[in-house]
Write an enzyme that holds these catalytic residues in place. Structure first.
Site, PDB file in Angstrom:
ATOM      1  N   ALA A 290      19.146  13.167  -3.499  1.00  0.00           N
ATOM      2  CA  ALA A 290      20.211  12.170  -3.317  1.00  0.00           C
ATOM      3  C   ALA A 290      20.910  12.374  -1.983  1.00  0.00           C
ATOM      4  CB  ALA A 290      21.212  12.250  -4.471  1.00  0.00           C
TER       5      ALA A 290
ATOM      6  N   ILE B 265      18.412   5.836  -4.766  1.00  0.00           N
ATOM      7  CA  ILE B 265      17.933   7.144  -5.212  1.00  0.00           C
ATOM      8  C   ILE B 265      16.708   6.973  -6.114  1.00  0.00           C
ATOM      9  CG2 ILE B 265      18.555   9.297  -6.346  1.00  0.00           C
ATOM     10  CD1 ILE B 265      20.103   8.554  -3.709  1.00  0.00           C
TER      11      ILE B 265
ATOM     12  N   GLN C  37     -17.772 -12.542  14.033  1.00  0.00           N
ATOM     13  CA  GLN C  37     -17.228 -11.573  14.972  1.00  0.00           C
ATOM     14  C   GLN C  37     -15.737 -11.325  14.758  1.00  0.00           C
ATOM     15  OE1 GLN C  37     -18.340 -12.952  18.899  1.00  0.00           O
ATOM     16  NE2 GLN C  37     -20.283 -11.832  18.841  1.00  0.00           N
TER      17      GLN C  37
ATOM     18  N   GLY D 156      -7.944 -14.460   2.166  1.00  0.00           N
ATOM     19  CA  GLY D 156      -7.490 -15.839   2.036  1.00  0.00           C
ATOM     20  C   GLY D 156      -6.573 -16.013   0.838  1.00  0.00           C
TER      21      GLY D 156
ATOM     22  N   GLU E 203      12.886   7.743   3.954  1.00  0.00           N
ATOM     23  CA  GLU E 203      12.783   9.002   4.713  1.00  0.00           C
ATOM     24  C   GLU E 203      12.849   8.772   6.218  1.00  0.00           C
ATOM     25  OE1 GLU E 203      10.060  12.050   3.371  1.00  0.00           O
ATOM     26  OE2 GLU E 203       9.961  11.110   1.401  1.00  0.00           O
TER      27      GLU E 203
ATOM     28  N   SER F  83      11.271   3.166  10.659  1.00  0.00           N
ATOM     29  CA  SER F  83      10.428   3.234  11.852  1.00  0.00           C
ATOM     30  C   SER F  83      11.277   3.312  13.122  1.00  0.00           C
ATOM     31  CB  SER F  83       9.505   2.012  11.919  1.00  0.00           C
ATOM     32  OG  SER F  83       8.564   2.043  10.857  1.00  0.00           O
TER      33      SER F  83
END
Length: 395
Positions: A132, A165, A284, A345, A369, A372
């Site tokens: 926590a 939490i 491709q 799709g 945590e 980014s």
């Protein structure tokens, strides 16, 4: 089966390869367990923890002296387990991860009495752990934390509220991080609080796109004994950051597992789905997507297991390496899974399809945590400081 050639990299020894083989075999035997749907989330998580404990996998979340599988916490083993479980089930992987994270501070900084009280039961799957730290106004900005612990007689009293939490409501104990003004304005403390403590209440549960137990915990005149302190009173931030150093690498490993599953599903679909007289894999543009997926998976694995290897071989801090591993692996996995959904799709957004589940499961890993954005700040700070020190050494 996902690519396993990475296990031949020099980051690993035979014990890691044996672990990977044994866990893969167990996962194959337990296919029905991983395929279960969960109507009662709390009951499901308790059942999963029990099963992981009975199978011996939770032993890797604690050191050998307290019922664990390895002499010290082996981060490469944690990463292998999170990656392997993540390919099968985000919820099962979550249950494993929280056992390690919830006792991580105790494992690294707890007194022997604390370790003896909590670690064996967590390793056996008999008790559920939680961490926590976050608050409504203190997520990435830990300094904004308002939960306070004050010394009171021969113990401490905690007042405050924690949110986001994981395992809230099912945990048997919480490692709670608090401000500790007695030791200074910027001082913190980590304390273990049992869920049976009358001063701790779960105020609400929070529903998220990939369901797991999540909620808000309120601490009101919550009294704990002095023996509940993890590490030194006043050095709680050190405890928190050292724990995140370890487990951020493993978050990257979890993302890697999700990404590998997305690639496997994409390859199978591209080889079987026919459009305009040929398989989807013959186009491709499809091949370009598959190539980028494979490349980013290998790059993620290199960063994840480099960080884990450094920690296991004696590096005191792996803050930069762990941040790089988490950032690159989670961001790459998001892109890989998004490409997989696009490749499928309309079928890719149908509830119950593996890639639809992966799409929901990956999103939170880029947030918890350390977001980014925070990882970028951590990396930049480390690089800039290293450069500055190098320049000072020349003068």
């Amino acid at each position: 089966m996902a690519d396993r050639t990475f296990l031949n990299w020099p980051f690993f020894d035979d014990s890691h390869r044996g672990l990977a083989d044994n866990l893969e075999d167990w996962c194959e035997r337990e296919r029905e367990f991983f395929a279960q749907s969960h109507q009662d989330l709390d009951a499901a998580c308790r059942s999963i923890v029990t099963k992981l404990g009975d199978a011996g996998w939770l032993r890797y979340a604690v050191p050998k002296a307290y019922g664990g599988a390895t002499e010290n916490l082996d981060v490469r083993s944690l990463c292998i387990i999170r990656e392997t479980l993540g390919r099968r089930s985000g919820l099962v992987e979550f249950c494993f991860a929280l056992q390690g994270l919830g006792v991580g501070p105790i494992t690294q900084f707890g007194a022997d009495a604390l370790k003896s009280k909590y670690l064996p039961n967590v390793a056996a799957g008999k008790k559920i752990a939680a961490l926590a730290i976050s608050e409504k106004e203190a997520g990435s900005d830990v300094s904004a934390m308002r939960t306070i612990a004050r010394r009171d007689g021969d113990g401490f009293v905690i007042d405050g509220e924690k949110t986001w939490i994981s395992n809230a409501g099912i945990a048997d104990h919480y490692v709670v991080f608090c401000r500790f003004p007695e030791a200074g304005e910027k001082s913190f403390i980590a304390l273990v609080v049992d869920s049976s403590n009358p001063g701790l209440k779960v105020a609400e549960r929070i529903e998220v796109i990939a369901p797991h137990p999540l909620g808000t915990v309120v601490l009101n005149k919550c009294r704990v004994p002095a023996s509940s302190v993890v590490g030194e009173a006043g050095n709680g931030i050190k405890v928190a950051f050292a724990t995140l150093d370890i487990f951020r690498s493993t978050v990257g490993a979890a993302a890697l597992g999700l990404a590998r599953r997305a690639l496997d599903e994409s390859i199978a679909y591209a080889n079987s789905r026919r459009q305009f007289g040929q398989t989807l894999g013959s186009f491709q543009m499809t091949q370009a997507k598959i190539a980028e997926m494979a490349m980013n998976i290998d790059a993620s694995a290199l960063l994840v297991y480099r960080a884990a290897w450094m920690r296991d071989t004696g590096a005191k801090r792996i803050t930069r390496e762990a941040a790089m591993a988490k950032l690159f692996a989670t961001e790459s996995a998001q892109k890989i899974i998004d490409d997989a959904v696009q490749l499928f799709g309309g079928r890719g957004v149908v509830v119950g399809e593996p890639v639809e589940r992966l799409y929901r499961e990956i999103r939170a890993l880029r947030i918890y945590e350390g977001t980014s954005e925070i990882q970028k700040l951590v990396i930049a700070g480390s690089v800039l400081n290293s450069k500055a020190k190098a320049e000072e050494g020349k003068t």
